[in-house]
Design a protein around this motif. Structure first.
Motif, PDB file in Angstrom:
ATOM      1  N   SER A  16       0.810  -1.223   0.000  1.00  0.00           N
ATOM      2  CA  SER A  16       0.000   0.000   0.000  1.00  0.00           C
ATOM      3  C   SER A  16       0.843   1.273   0.000  1.00  0.00           C
ATOM      4  N   ARG A  17       2.150   1.138   0.208  1.00  0.00           N
ATOM      5  CA  ARG A  17       3.010   2.327   0.298  1.00  0.00           C
ATOM      6  C   ARG A  17       4.086   2.381  -0.777  1.00  0.00           C
ATOM      7  N   THR A  18       4.017   1.530  -1.776  1.00  0.00           N
ATOM      8  CA  THR A  18       5.080   1.527  -2.792  1.00  0.00           C
ATOM      9  C   THR A  18       5.186   2.869  -3.510  1.00  0.00           C
ATOM     10  N   HIS A  19       4.052   3.528  -3.748  1.00  0.00           N
ATOM     11  CA  HIS A  19       4.071   4.805  -4.477  1.00  0.00           C
ATOM     12  C   HIS A  19       4.691   5.934  -3.652  1.00  0.00           C
ATOM     13  N   GLN A  20       4.889   5.701  -2.349  1.00  0.00           N
ATOM     14  CA  GLN A  20       5.432   6.750  -1.486  1.00  0.00           C
ATOM     15  C   GLN A  20       6.939   6.622  -1.240  1.00  0.00           C
ATOM     16  N   ILE A  21       7.524   5.520  -1.672  1.00  0.00           N
ATOM     17  CA  ILE A  21       8.920   5.263  -1.335  1.00  0.00           C
ATOM     18  C   ILE A  21       9.861   6.286  -1.960  1.00  0.00           C
ATOM     19  N   VAL A  22       9.685   6.581  -3.233  1.00  0.00           N
ATOM     20  CA  VAL A  22      10.592   7.535  -3.896  1.00  0.00           C
ATOM     21  C   VAL A  22      10.444   8.940  -3.304  1.00  0.00           C
TER      22      VAL A  22
END
Length: 311
Positions: free
Chosen positions: A264-270
């Motif tokens: 659920s947080r992959t889009h926030q890593i960068v």
């Protein structure tokens, strides 16, 4: 006493049930959480959508049931930037109160930074000397510093990982120009008030809290959460810099394969990695120590302090 702490964040709703006593560390007894993603349920006018309101209301109602089942004497509810920044925040919380009976308090950005600082200070103790604390949430970045239990400086910036992902990437894979613009904005925002912290000199210890920092530290080789909270963990700047180009290049659906990264947080890593790198670079820090205590513990500790004074 047994307390329920209801944390309504920009990403997640989290009820933490703790056994708390003055002079002792809060002992977690039970945890219940759901991915609300309120930062992504804001419409073009900046209001929490009906979908977001319904999700928050349903979670709060269930959290109340859980708290009662676990024997909580009291429940402390608070909301952070996603609700704080919404133009209809008062109406949202009134709706939740009418439907559930739970009154959720909105923390200011400064209070969020202050209470997180209190938790980190209590974790590391006075031997930490002058302390700097950084916390990346879904909607905001909190920075605080000082030599006492109350920080000398504490402020909040609109640099949360979910907020930036939505603003700059819009669900798409970021290209070089989007990364450049995001990096530029992050650094300008942080540098604008960096003097607040830097005027007192370099901190003796610099620490970070939040899921984003923990995930980045895990990617860079820190011990897994299963090893327990007492294992020292850190996020080194050099290793983070080496990882950032790799994180940008990895397809979004493969980021969840990395250690410490939830789907659920992959889009926030960068975006989170770029904020973390900027914090260390601008404040001239070679690494950040990861503190397992954060805002929830700060809320609990302040409540125990108040009870002690009243008693």
């Amino acid at each position: 006493m047994r307390l329920g702490v209801l944390d309504i964040g920009s990403n997640t709703g989290h009820l933490l049930v703790v056994d708390a006593h003055g002079g002792a560390a809060p002992l977690p007894a039970f945890s219940y959480k759901e991915p609300l993603r309120l930062a992504e349920h804001l419409d073009d006018a900046g209001a929490v959508s009906q979908t977001g309101i319904d999700a928050l209301t349903a979670f709060t109602a269930q959290a109340l049931v859980v708290a009662e089942d676990k024997g909580c004497e009291d429940m402390l509810g608070f909301a952070t930037s996603a609700v704080r920044d919404a133009v209809n925040s008062e109406a949202v919380l009134d709706h939740v109160h009418e439907r559930t009976g739970v009154r959720i308090e909105v923390l200011s950005g400064e209070d969020e930074a202050r209470l997180t600082f209190l938790a980190v200070r209590r974790w590391f103790g006075w031997s930490a000397g002058r302390l700097a604390v950084f916390d990346i949430g879904g909607g905001s970045l909190e920075i605080a510093g000082g030599k006492d239990e109350a920080p000398d400086v504490a402020w909040s910036l609109p640099l949360g990982a979910a907020r930036l992902a939505r603003q700059f990437f819009g669900g798409a894979r970021p290209d070089d120009e989007a990364i450049r613009q995001l990096r530029k904005e992050i650094r300008a925002e942080i540098a604008r008030d960096a003097g607040n912290l830097l005027r007192a000199g370099s901190p003796d210890r610099a620490a970070a809290t939040s899921k984003t920092f923990r995930s980045l530290a895990r990617i860079c080789g820190a011990a897994p959460s299963g090893d327990g909270p007492l294992v020292p963990r850190s996020l080194p700047l050099q290793q983070l810099r080496e990882w950032i180009p790799k994180l940008i290049a990895i397809p979004p659906d493969e980021l969840a394969d990395l250690p410490g990264v939830s789907p659920s947080r992959t889009h926030q890593i960068v975006p989170g990695a770029l904020v973390a790198e900027a914090c260390m670079d601008i404040f001239d820090l070679t690494e950040l120590e990861i503190c397992p205590w954060a805002l929830r513990e700060g809320v609990i500790l302040e409540r125990l302090d108040q009870i002690s004074v009243l008693g």
